[in-house]
Design a protein around this motif. Sequence first.
Motif, PDB file in Angstrom:
ATOM      1  N   ASN A 179     -26.801 -32.367 -70.494  1.00  0.00           N
ATOM      2  CA  ASN A 179     -27.631 -32.956 -69.440  1.00  0.00           C
ATOM      3  C   ASN A 179     -27.219 -34.392 -69.144  1.00  0.00           C
ATOM      4  O   ASN A 179     -27.180 -34.816 -67.983  1.00  0.00           O
ATOM      5  N   THR A 180     -26.878 -35.139 -70.191  1.00  0.00           N
ATOM      6  CA  THR A 180     -26.415 -36.516 -69.991  1.00  0.00           C
ATOM      7  C   THR A 180     -25.117 -36.532 -69.186  1.00  0.00           C
ATOM      8  O   THR A 180     -24.962 -37.326 -68.249  1.00  0.00           O
ATOM      9  N   ARG A 181     -24.212 -35.645 -69.560  1.00  0.00           N
ATOM     10  CA  ARG A 181     -22.938 -35.570 -68.835  1.00  0.00           C
ATOM     11  C   ARG A 181     -23.173 -35.197 -67.370  1.00  0.00           C
ATOM     12  O   ARG A 181     -22.579 -35.799 -66.451  1.00  0.00           O
ATOM     13  N   LYS A 182     -24.029 -34.212 -67.128  1.00  0.00           N
ATOM     14  CA  LYS A 182     -24.305 -33.758 -65.774  1.00  0.00           C
ATOM     15  C   LYS A 182     -24.922 -34.861 -64.923  1.00  0.00           C
ATOM     16  O   LYS A 182     -24.504 -35.090 -63.778  1.00  0.00           O
ATOM     17  N   ARG A 183     -25.888 -35.561 -65.485  1.00  0.00           N
ATOM     18  CA  ARG A 183     -26.559 -36.621 -64.729  1.00  0.00           C
ATOM     19  C   ARG A 183     -25.618 -37.780 -64.416  1.00  0.00           C
ATOM     20  O   ARG A 183     -25.644 -38.344 -63.320  1.00  0.00           O
ATOM     21  N   HIS A 184     -24.781 -38.118 -65.379  1.00  0.00           N
ATOM     22  CA  HIS A 184     -23.870 -39.241 -65.169  1.00  0.00           C
ATOM     23  C   HIS A 184     -22.763 -38.888 -64.176  1.00  0.00           C
ATOM     24  O   HIS A 184     -22.354 -39.738 -63.368  1.00  0.00           O
ATOM     25  N   LEU A 185     -22.289 -37.636 -64.206  1.00  0.00           N
ATOM     26  CA  LEU A 185     -21.300 -37.222 -63.215  1.00  0.00           C
ATOM     27  C   LEU A 185     -21.898 -37.225 -61.809  1.00  0.00           C
ATOM     28  O   LEU A 185     -21.253 -37.648 -60.836  1.00  0.00           O
ATOM     29  N   LYS A 186     -23.128 -36.754 -61.714  1.00  0.00           N
ATOM     30  CA  LYS A 186     -23.813 -36.753 -60.421  1.00  0.00           C
ATOM     31  C   LYS A 186     -24.004 -38.170 -59.909  1.00  0.00           C
ATOM     32  O   LYS A 186     -23.827 -38.448 -58.714  1.00  0.00           O
ATOM     33  N   MET A 187     -24.374 -39.067 -60.823  1.00  0.00           N
ATOM     34  CA  MET A 187     -24.595 -40.462 -60.447  1.00  0.00           C
ATOM     35  C   MET A 187     -23.312 -41.092 -59.903  1.00  0.00           C
ATOM     36  O   MET A 187     -23.337 -41.838 -58.915  1.00  0.00           O
ATOM     37  N   ILE A 188     -22.188 -40.756 -60.525  1.00  0.00           N
ATOM     38  CA  ILE A 188     -20.915 -41.360 -60.114  1.00  0.00           C
ATOM     39  C   ILE A 188     -20.355 -40.709 -58.850  1.00  0.00           C
ATOM     40  O   ILE A 188     -19.953 -41.393 -57.899  1.00  0.00           O
ATOM     41  N   ILE A 189     -20.341 -39.360 -58.842  1.00  0.00           N
ATOM     42  CA  ILE A 189     -19.679 -38.646 -57.745  1.00  0.00           C
ATOM     43  C   ILE A 189     -20.545 -38.567 -56.494  1.00  0.00           C
ATOM     44  O   ILE A 189     -20.090 -38.837 -55.381  1.00  0.00           O
ATOM     45  N   LYS A 190     -21.813 -38.191 -56.679  1.00  0.00           N
ATOM     46  CA  LYS A 190     -22.678 -37.984 -55.514  1.00  0.00           C
ATOM     47  C   LYS A 190     -23.340 -39.265 -55.037  1.00  0.00           C
ATOM     48  O   LYS A 190     -23.394 -39.534 -53.835  1.00  0.00           O
ATOM     49  N   ASP A 191     -23.867 -40.054 -56.003  1.00  0.00           N
ATOM     50  CA  ASP A 191     -24.605 -41.258 -55.625  1.00  0.00           C
ATOM     51  C   ASP A 191     -23.723 -42.502 -55.556  1.00  0.00           C
ATOM     52  O   ASP A 191     -24.176 -43.563 -55.128  1.00  0.00           O
TER      53      ASP A 191
END
Length: 211
Positions: free
Chosen positions: A25-37
């Motif tokens: 979950n940490t990996r998923k949230r951080h990837l989303k934060m970097i790539i999407k946001d």
Amino acid sequence: MSAWNFIGILAWLIVLAWLIFTILNTRKRHLKMIIKDHKKFTWRNLCLDIVEVVVFLAMAIFMVQTTFLRVPNLKDSSQVKLSYQYKPLVLKTDGAQGYYVEVQNGNGKKPVQYFTYWVEGARYEVNSNHARVATGGDPLAVNGAGLPWPKKVIKQVSRDMPAFVAQLSGTYRPTFINGLGMHVGNSAEDYYLISVPSEIFVNNKDKDQEQ
């Protein structure tokens, strides 16, 4: 193994599952934060990271304490079942000297003593972490007497036998907390009270002199 101990196995699986969830979950949230946001940091993600890690640490510490570090309360009969055995000691001889127990002193800063005693047909060795020798008088007036010994029975045995060994055995009962620690059916304690009439029936020698 008692079925109660599967409570502990299930609890450890939950801890493991939470660890895996936290990592993914940490990996998923951080990837989303970097790539999407297109952000490298958000307070929301940091707070979620901290909460997930704290929850994992709390569960892991609790299970470690319950499984490996929990000290059994031998006076709590709802958690530990106690049983007792009493056997007369056999007198051994070394030249003209007779003795019931042999004490061997170990080495080191905190040396452990080793007690060897004999009963009919058998020889046993226990150490001072789980045994004490009482020489004359009240057998319970030694370290280890704070354990839940049946005082009236001990006094009667000491009148019937000049020298004896009393064994206290504790077994974890089938309860939720014992199951959580995976202890049900296992030994909680084995303690030996070796009683002889006086010190002259104790043969002392150093551990390094043992054959």
